[in-house]
Design an enzyme around this catalytic site. Sequence first.
Site, PDB file in Angstrom:
ATOM      1  CB  ALA A 191      -0.947  -0.732   0.959  1.00 26.81           C
ATOM      2  CE1 TYR A 221       2.366   7.121   5.855  1.00 23.19           C
ATOM      3  CE2 TYR A 221       2.398   8.876   3.579  1.00 23.19           C
ATOM      4  CZ  TYR A 221       2.198   7.522   4.230  1.00 23.19           C
ATOM      5  OH  TYR A 221       1.244   7.216   3.746  1.00 23.19           O
ATOM      6  CE  LYS A 239       3.552   3.749   2.654  1.00 27.59           C
ATOM      7  NZ  LYS A 239       2.418   3.543   3.226  1.00 27.59           N
ATOM      8  CB  THR A 285      -8.714   6.695   0.436  1.00 24.51           C
ATOM      9  OG1 THR A 285      -7.702   6.805  -0.375  1.00 24.51           O
ATOM     10  CG2 THR A 285     -10.026   5.764   0.314  1.00 24.51           C
ATOM     11  NE  ARG A 330      -6.171  10.529   6.908  1.00 28.73           N
ATOM     12  CZ  ARG A 330      -7.085   9.374   6.904  1.00 28.73           C
ATOM     13  NH1 ARG A 330      -6.383   8.946   5.226  1.00 28.73           N
ATOM     14  NH2 ARG A 330      -6.872   8.557   7.512  1.00 28.73           N
TER      15      ARG A 330
HETATM   16  N1  UDP Z   1      -5.878  20.405   6.062  1.00 28.88           N
HETATM   17  C1  UDP Z   1      -6.577  21.774   6.747  1.00 28.88           C
HETATM   18  N2  UDP Z   1      -6.881  21.782   7.957  1.00 28.88           N
HETATM   19  C2  UDP Z   1      -7.338  20.688   8.467  1.00 28.88           C
HETATM   20  C3  UDP Z   1      -6.317  19.275   8.432  1.00 28.88           C
HETATM   21  C4  UDP Z   1      -5.573  19.944   6.849  1.00 28.88           C
HETATM   22  O1  UDP Z   1      -6.462  22.888   5.602  1.00 28.88           O
HETATM   23  O2  UDP Z   1      -7.741  20.595   9.937  1.00 28.88           O
HETATM   24  C5  UDP Z   1      -5.417  21.053   4.852  1.00 28.88           C
HETATM   25  C6  UDP Z   1      -3.802  19.979   5.274  1.00 28.88           C
HETATM   26  O3  UDP Z   1      -3.084  21.247   4.889  1.00 28.88           O
HETATM   27  C7  UDP Z   1      -3.703  19.975   3.344  1.00 28.88           C
HETATM   28  C8  UDP Z   1      -5.048  18.894   3.118  1.00 28.88           C
HETATM   29  O4  UDP Z   1      -5.808  19.807   3.993  1.00 28.88           O
HETATM   30  O5  UDP Z   1      -3.314  21.258   2.653  1.00 28.88           O
HETATM   31  C9  UDP Z   1      -5.148  18.041   3.314  1.00 28.88           C
HETATM   32  O6  UDP Z   1      -4.324  17.726   4.016  1.00 28.88           O
HETATM   33  P1  UDP Z   1      -4.472  15.474   4.768  1.00 28.88           P
HETATM   34  O7  UDP Z   1      -3.720  15.787   6.474  1.00 28.88           O
HETATM   35  O8  UDP Z   1      -5.917  15.247   4.394  1.00 28.88           O
HETATM   36  O9  UDP Z   1      -3.777  14.895   3.478  1.00 28.88           O
HETATM   37  P2  UDP Z   1      -2.402  15.320   3.372  1.00 28.88           P
HETATM   38  O10 UDP Z   1      -1.762  16.445   3.480  1.00 28.88           O
HETATM   39  O11 UDP Z   1      -1.447  14.361   3.520  1.00 28.88           O
HETATM   40  O12 UDP Z   1      -3.203  14.953   1.194  1.00 28.88           O
END
Ligand code: UDP
Length: 212
Positions: free
Chosen positions: A12, A43, A47, A73, A84
């Site tokens: 994954a 991280y 990966k 997802t 997230r």
């Molecule tokens: N994010 C945000 N507010 C939150 C949590 C995340 O604006 O409370 C933003 C984060 O900075 C990123 C996007 O949402 O630009 C997705 O973040 P997530 O951690 O879900 O996933 P990843 O960054 O790993 O794609």
Amino acid sequence: MCRAKSAKFFLASTSEVYGDPHVHPQDETYWGHVNPVGPRSCYDEAKRFAEAMTMAYHRFHGVETRIVRIFNTYGPRMRLNDGRALPNFVYQALARQPLTVYGDGQQTRSFCYVSDLVEGIYRLMQSGEHLPVNIGNPQEITILEFAGRIRAHFPDAPPIVFKPLPQDDPKRRCPDISKAKRLLNWEPKVGLEEGLGLTLDYFKKQYAAAAK
Ligand code: UDP
């Protein structure tokens, strides 16, 4: 273990292997743009190394390997405190706290509903492809709009507040899923509105049950 037992090995992996991409949308031939010493690097590089090891086992030992690159997802049974975007926004909306958008919210993500991901992984396992395959939903959305979509599901919606953008936060992310379409005859079926409806129903019930 897979080598010893002649079992198929499934990795994954993640869209994070593309880092803060300079190619958009990202297809599997793109090598990525990752800061090797940034806060996300453990991280991302882990990966990437896992992909390298998987390919080495495939090439050198002939292990049957599959590598899926999973894009953002979501769905029922996520943990509300995993930090997230979706769990944060949903928890905040349920608790009537302001929704925290990082930066100006113009960064994009592409959210895939969990059942679509599972179907994509299942088809990849049945295929003979050992090189990485993107599985994700190419419906790209800014985080500000995403927060707004979640907020719209709550009658007394709390406001959106802006917080600092974390270092190395990718500016755009969207899968090119041509390979999955061609090889696996797969594409996502659940759109964002439908998926959000199912996910929010789940979390609203959980929250109400916990409050009893
Ligand atoms: N994010 C945000 N507010 C939150 C949590 C995340 O604006 O409370 C933003 C984060 O900075 C990123 C996007 O949402 O630009 C997705 O973040 P997530 O951690 O879900 O996933 P990843 O960054 O790993 O794609």
